[in-house]
Design a protein around this motif. Structure first.
Motif, PDB file in Angstrom:
ATOM      1  N   UNK A 161      13.482   7.038  -4.979  1.00 35.33           N
ATOM      2  CA  UNK A 161      13.546   5.905  -5.905  1.00 35.33           C
ATOM      3  C   UNK A 161      14.187   4.695  -5.239  1.00 35.33           C
ATOM      4  N   UNK A 162      15.262   4.922  -4.493  1.00 28.72           N
ATOM      5  CA  UNK A 162      15.897   3.812  -3.785  1.00 28.72           C
ATOM      6  C   UNK A 162      14.990   3.212  -2.734  1.00 28.72           C
ATOM      7  N   UNK A 163      14.276   4.072  -2.013  1.00 29.53           N
ATOM      8  CA  UNK A 163      13.352   3.582  -0.990  1.00 29.53           C
ATOM      9  C   UNK A 163      12.206   2.802  -1.623  1.00 29.53           C
ATOM     10  N   UNK A 164      11.700   3.298  -2.752  1.00 32.16           N
ATOM     11  CA  UNK A 164      10.595   2.606  -3.426  1.00 32.16           C
ATOM     12  C   UNK A 164      11.023   1.214  -3.884  1.00 32.16           C
ATOM     13  N   UNK A 165      12.194   1.099  -4.471  1.00 30.40           N
ATOM     14  CA  UNK A 165      12.665  -0.212  -4.925  1.00 30.40           C
ATOM     15  C   UNK A 165      12.819  -1.173  -3.751  1.00 30.40           C
ATOM     16  N   UNK A 166      13.271  -0.636  -2.633  1.00 27.08           N
ATOM     17  CA  UNK A 166      13.416  -1.477  -1.440  1.00 27.08           C
ATOM     18  C   UNK A 166      12.055  -1.981  -0.961  1.00 27.08           C
ATOM     19  N   UNK A 167      11.058  -1.108  -0.969  1.00 30.02           N
ATOM     20  CA  UNK A 167       9.720  -1.511  -0.541  1.00 30.02           C
ATOM     21  C   UNK A 167       9.125  -2.557  -1.486  1.00 30.02           C
ATOM     22  N   UNK A 168       9.368  -2.391  -2.786  1.00 31.41           N
ATOM     23  CA  UNK A 168       8.837  -3.352  -3.759  1.00 31.41           C
ATOM     24  C   UNK A 168       9.448  -4.732  -3.532  1.00 31.41           C
ATOM     25  N   UNK A 169      10.755  -4.768  -3.330  1.00 28.86           N
ATOM     26  CA  UNK A 169      11.428  -6.056  -3.125  1.00 28.86           C
ATOM     27  C   UNK A 169      10.948  -6.707  -1.830  1.00 28.86           C
ATOM     28  N   UNK A 170      10.845  -5.917  -0.755  1.00 33.96           N
ATOM     29  CA  UNK A 170      10.383  -6.484   0.511  1.00 33.96           C
ATOM     30  C   UNK A 170       8.943  -6.977   0.398  1.00 33.96           C
ATOM     31  N   UNK A 171       8.107  -6.215  -0.305  1.00 35.78           N
ATOM     32  CA  UNK A 171       6.732  -6.661  -0.504  1.00 35.78           C
ATOM     33  C   UNK A 171       6.655  -7.926  -1.338  1.00 35.78           C
ATOM     34  N   UNK A 172       7.545  -8.047  -2.326  1.00 32.19           N
ATOM     35  CA  UNK A 172       7.563  -9.247  -3.165  1.00 32.19           C
ATOM     36  C   UNK A 172       7.950 -10.478  -2.358  1.00 32.19           C
ATOM     37  N   UNK A 173       8.893 -10.303  -1.443  1.00 37.34           N
ATOM     38  CA  UNK A 173       9.320 -11.432  -0.610  1.00 37.34           C
ATOM     39  C   UNK A 173       8.209 -11.850   0.351  1.00 37.34           C
ATOM     40  N   UNK A 180       0.816  -1.217   0.000  1.00 35.44           N
ATOM     41  CA  UNK A 180       0.000   0.000   0.000  1.00 35.44           C
ATOM     42  C   UNK A 180       0.846   1.263   0.000  1.00 35.44           C
ATOM     43  N   UNK A 181       2.102   1.167   0.431  1.00 31.19           N
ATOM     44  CA  UNK A 181       2.973   2.344   0.445  1.00 31.19           C
ATOM     45  C   UNK A 181       3.619   2.605  -0.912  1.00 31.19           C
ATOM     46  N   UNK A 182       3.507   1.661  -1.835  1.00 31.64           N
ATOM     47  CA  UNK A 182       4.160   1.823  -3.140  1.00 31.64           C
ATOM     48  C   UNK A 182       3.483   2.888  -4.013  1.00 31.64           C
ATOM     49  N   UNK A 183       2.141   2.886  -4.179  1.00 32.63           N
ATOM     50  CA  UNK A 183       1.524   3.871  -5.085  1.00 32.63           C
ATOM     51  C   UNK A 183       1.788   5.335  -4.735  1.00 32.63           C
ATOM     52  N   UNK A 189      -2.954  -2.288  -7.314  1.00 37.52           N
ATOM     53  CA  UNK A 189      -2.463  -0.910  -7.274  1.00 37.52           C
ATOM     54  C   UNK A 189      -0.938  -0.869  -7.297  1.00 37.52           C
ATOM     55  N   UNK A 190      -0.306  -1.797  -6.580  1.00 29.91           N
ATOM     56  CA  UNK A 190       1.153  -1.838  -6.586  1.00 29.91           C
ATOM     57  C   UNK A 190       1.683  -2.196  -7.969  1.00 29.91           C
ATOM     58  N   UNK A 191       1.038  -3.141  -8.639  1.00 30.40           N
ATOM     59  CA  UNK A 191       1.478  -3.522  -9.982  1.00 30.40           C
ATOM     60  C   UNK A 191       1.344  -2.354 -10.954  1.00 30.40           C
ATOM     61  N   UNK A 192       0.256  -1.614 -10.839  1.00 28.52           N
ATOM     62  CA  UNK A 192       0.073  -0.438 -11.698  1.00 28.52           C
ATOM     63  C   UNK A 192       1.146   0.611 -11.425  1.00 28.52           C
ATOM     64  N   UNK A 193       1.482   0.801 -10.139  1.00 25.15           N
ATOM     65  CA  UNK A 193       2.515   1.774  -9.787  1.00 25.15           C
ATOM     66  C   UNK A 193       3.884   1.336 -10.301  1.00 25.15           C
ATOM     67  N   UNK A 194       4.160   0.046 -10.225  1.00 27.00           N
ATOM     68  CA  UNK A 194       5.454  -0.457 -10.710  1.00 27.00           C
ATOM     69  C   UNK A 194       5.575  -0.244 -12.215  1.00 27.00           C
TER      70      UNK A 194
END
Length: 475
Positions: A267-279, A244-247, A302-307
């Motif tokens: 951008x670095x923080x967003x990539x970190x959140x995406x990876x942690x959410x994926x795990x 939910x924090x990604x969008x 929503x996260x997929x759309x944001x990615x």
């Protein structure tokens, strides 16, 4: 002016109505005003009143000036009865610091407070437009909703906002209440937002607050929010919060150039959140009830759309797709979430059409419990029923599943099918029917219509009605 001294209020009122209508571009002739005044007097006589009152003048105006359209009267009623003028305080009167700062900003932005709603379109590429937007966003942070954002204009580009402005007298009181945070609008907004960031309990709430701070150009709150966001992300393992924090962060990165926002750290923080959410996603998808599964697939979409919007590094995208694949492959994943993961992989091209058809045939096979098959079907096709129009393989798999259901199961799942296909308009539904039955639907070779076809149709129609209503049918 000839009647003002005579106290003939009806003529003055009609003149005011005509003035408002003419200001709005309507053609109001003197003859129409004369007829409206005569009609008002006639109505007063019929109603046995000594002279026209408000009701008579209103009815006469609608008939004589509005061509019988009561809706036009509604459009000007508030301006006529209430007005749009807002009082002013004399310049030499001592003011609260925030009120004084607001008035200075209003003059700089050339925004006059008015009681009636009006639309304001802002181009963020101009300095004046950016200043106006920043002021309105800061006031919203302080709880002074002078302007409400109705459309960010992203369908037309990233540099336009649409606001609806309406000033209320109580906003001045609300503004003074924020003096505890600072003497100017910028300092008060910074102070209040820093306090809200410190009290935020979830990662997605923090992300939304950081987005608000950056949008309102509040540097202190932005810095505090980023620090808090990084600390919270380091200790959070809740998948729903991470996704939910990604969008909000993706919006800042994608549309931040309009506000000249520095996005490297984000951008670095967003990539970190995406990876942690994926795990965390494969574990979060296990053994969920309906409500929790619906919340998770909403966050996934929503996260997929944001990615896809921000287009991060390939390794980050691979991590996200890998998380979706793990959800799909796990036997413990909730069927609704697994269906959503399959759909996202299919849309991303990670699942071929043949693979998707085989997957649906497997997941919707008679050996699969009907409840699980229905949940997977809903997760895959919810919001994407139009896929069946173009994809013959998917359509065949769904057709085979529906044909395998007995009468009771089919009737039980009719609401599900209705939900899935409710987003299709009439033309798309027609195209889907044509795709299933063919455009030139005709009888197979060797068959001819029977003479009593009408009677047969009525008989079958009765059986179909019983089937859809859930009544038992015999024979």
């Amino acid at each position: 002016w000839q009647t003002r001294a005579q106290g003939d209020s009806s003529i003055l009122w009609l003149a005011r109505i005509a003035s408002v209508l003419r200001a709005k571009g309507h053609m109001i002739s003197t003859a129409s005003l004369i007829e409206a005044e005569r009609l008002a007097r006639a109505l007063a006589a019929i109603r046995e009143r000594p002279k026209p009152g408000f009701e008579e003048l209103r009815d006469a105006s609608i008939a004589g000036l509005f061509n019988g359209e009561a809706l036009l009267w509604k459009m000007v009623e508030a301006e006529l009865l209430l007005g749009a003028d807002v009082g002013e305080i004399p310049p030499d009167t001592p003011l609260a610091p925030l009120i004084d700062d607001l008035q200075r900003n209003q003059k700089t932005a050339r925004l006059k407070p008015e009681a009636l709603e009006r639309e304001l379109s802002i181009d963020l590429r101009s300095e004046s437009g950016l200043f106006r937007s920043t002021l309105l966003h800061r006031l919203n942070v302080l709880g002074v909703n002078w302007g409400k954002l109705t459309d960010t204009g992203r369908s037309r580009g990233t540099f336009r906002e649409r606001w609806m402005l309406a000033w209320q007298p109580e906003y001045a009181v609300q503004l003074v209440e924020n003096l505890v945070y600072g003497p100017t609008i910028e300092k008060a907004a910074n102070g209040r937002l820093v306090q809200m960031i410190a009290a935020a309990a979830t990662l997605d709430t923090l992300a939304a607050l950081v987005q608000g701070a950056i949008t309102a150009a509040l540097s202190e709150a932005s810095a505090a929010g980023l620090v808090a966001l990084e600390e919270k992300a380091a200790h959070s393992s809740e998948c729903l919060e991470l996704l939910a924090s990604v969008p909000p962060l993706a919006d800042i990165i994608r549309y931040g150039e309009a506000r000249k926002t520095e996005t490297e750290r984000l951008a670095g923080l967003l990539e970190r959140l995406i990876v942690e959410g994926s795990i965390a996603l494969p574990y979060a998808a296990r053994d969920l009830d309906v409500q929790a599964a619906a919340a998770l697939i909403g966050a996934m979409r929503k996260a997929d759309e944001a990615i896809r919007l921000v287009e991060p590094g390939e390794d980050v995208v691979d991590a996200w797709r890998g998380g979706l694949a793990a959800v799909l492959d796990s036997s413990r994943s909730t069927a609704l979430v697994a269906g959503c993961a399959a759909h996202l992989l299919y849309e991303a091209g990670r699942l071929s059409a043949e693979g998707a058809a085989d997957l649906l045939a497997k997941r919707l096979s008679p050996g699969t419990p009907v409840i699980d098959a229905a949940a997977f079907f809903e997760g895959f096709f919810s919001g994407a029923g139009q896929r069946l129009i173009y994809d013959e393989g998917l359509r065949g798999a769904v057709d085979a599943w529906l044909a395998s259901l007995d009468e009771e199961a089919f009737v039980a799942h009719l609401p599900l099918l209705r939900r899935v296909f409710s987003n299709l308009d009439s033309m798309e539904r027609r195209r889907l029917i044509e795709a299933v039955l063919g455009k030139g639907a005709s009888l197979p070779a060797g068959l001819t219509p029977t003479p009593d076809g009408g009677e047969a149709w009525r008989r079958h129609f009765g059986l179909l009605g019983k089937l859809l209503s859930g009544e038992p049918s015999h024979g």
